[in-house]
Design a protein around this motif. Structure first.
Motif, mmCIF file in Angstrom:
data_model
loop_
_atom_site.group_PDB
_atom_site.id
_atom_site.type_symbol
_atom_site.label_atom_id
_atom_site.label_comp_id
_atom_site.label_asym_id
_atom_site.label_seq_id
_atom_site.Cartn_x
_atom_site.Cartn_y
_atom_site.Cartn_z
ATOM 1 N N SER A 1 0.856 -1.211 -0.202
ATOM 2 C CA SER A 1 0.127 -0.049 0.102
ATOM 3 C C SER A 1 0.779 1.185 -0.059
ATOM 4 C CB SER A 1 -1.041 -0.162 1.169
ATOM 5 O OG SER A 1 -0.159 -0.071 2.579
ATOM 6 N N LYS A 2 2.036 1.200 0.491
ATOM 7 C CA LYS A 2 2.906 2.361 0.423
ATOM 8 C C LYS A 2 3.929 2.269 -0.567
ATOM 9 C CE LYS A 2 2.695 3.148 5.458
ATOM 10 N NZ LYS A 2 3.467 3.522 6.871
ATOM 11 N N GLY A 3 3.820 1.219 -1.222
ATOM 12 C CA GLY A 3 5.008 1.007 -2.515
ATOM 13 C C GLY A 3 5.079 2.019 -3.423
ATOM 14 N N ILE B 1 8.321 8.179 -11.615
ATOM 15 C CA ILE B 1 7.865 7.618 -10.187
ATOM 16 C C ILE B 1 6.591 7.585 -9.966
ATOM 17 C CG2 ILE B 1 8.762 7.793 -7.749
ATOM 18 C CD1 ILE B 1 11.080 9.347 -9.231
ATOM 19 N N GLY B 2 5.962 6.533 -9.253
ATOM 20 C CA GLY B 2 4.249 6.632 -9.059
ATOM 21 C C GLY B 2 4.052 5.587 -8.007
ATOM 22 N N LYS B 3 2.751 5.530 -7.712
ATOM 23 C CA LYS B 3 2.220 4.389 -6.547
ATOM 24 C C LYS B 3 0.684 4.051 -7.108
ATOM 25 C CE LYS B 3 0.533 8.168 -3.518
ATOM 26 N NZ LYS B 3 0.447 8.370 -2.068
ATOM 27 N N LYS B 4 0.332 3.194 -6.254
ATOM 28 C CA LYS B 4 -1.083 2.791 -6.110
ATOM 29 C C LYS B 4 -1.851 3.736 -5.325
ATOM 30 C CE LYS B 4 -0.794 -1.540 -4.925
ATOM 31 N NZ LYS B 4 -1.462 -2.921 -4.670
ATOM 32 N N MET B 5 -2.874 4.284 -5.681
ATOM 33 C CA MET B 5 -3.790 5.079 -5.016
ATOM 34 C C MET B 5 -4.631 4.376 -3.992
ATOM 35 S SD MET B 5 -4.696 8.308 -7.128
ATOM 36 C CE MET B 5 -5.404 7.464 -8.824
#
Length: 175
Positions: A123-125, A171-175
């Motif tokens: 979740s913080k990845g 650079i990104g992430k899952k919301m």
């Protein structure tokens, strides 16, 4: 030439390391290098950042055997190499949500790559995609649907404009 090798592979891999250290904010340090090929950036990063653990995945067995030989010579204990496909790994419950960082370096089209690997992030990845600058605008356009469908947020685009090549870090992430 030897200088070209260092610039193209070693220094290029280390640019992801700068981002890795900058973004780091929690204890667990599990990273996956998807489509690692010759071990870039995974082997290089694991050599520098001993406090992190890296899983390097590639579908070509001879590349994985090469990694294992490198690790034996340099006694790298913080990485393992796995011969397989990321879509299979993503489908296994044990790997879903278990990585803090996904790294890729010029493996596949961005949308497809994220579609196949995003479930590996916790979740913080965060993901760090290392791409060539050529055609990045078009790739972003064609990946919009995947970003929306998979609930992915692109946080930052870093342009590392080098002398000969332009390198982009997404650079990104899952919301």
């Amino acid at each position: 030439s030897q200088n070209n090798f260092y610039e193209k592979h070693i220094l290029d891999s280390l640019t992801a390391g700068i981002v890795l250290k900058t973004l780091w904010s929690y204890q667990n340090k599990f990273c996956i290098d998807v489509g690692t090929g010759g071990g870039f950036p995974g082997i290089i990063l694991s050599s520098v950042f001993k406090e992190f653990y890296f899983l390097l995945i590639d579908s070509i067995k001879k590349k994985i055997l090469f990694h294992r030989n490198i690790n034996a010579v340099f006694t790298n204990n913080n990485n393992r190499s796995l011969c397989g496909r990321v879509e299979l790994l993503s489908s296994l419950k044990i790997f879903k949500g278990s990585f803090n960082f996904i790294f890729t370096r010029a493996v596949a089209e961005m949308g497809l790559l994220l579609e196949l690997s995003i479930e590996l992030l916790n979740s913080k990845g965060k993901f760090i995609l290392m791409k060539k600058g050529d055609g990045i605008s078009e790739e972003l356009k064609t990946s919009k649907k995947i970003f929306k469908d998979k609930n992915i947020c692109l946080k930052c685009i870093v342009n590392l404009n080098q002398k000969k090549n332009s390198r982009i870090l997404l650079i990104g992430k899952k919301m």
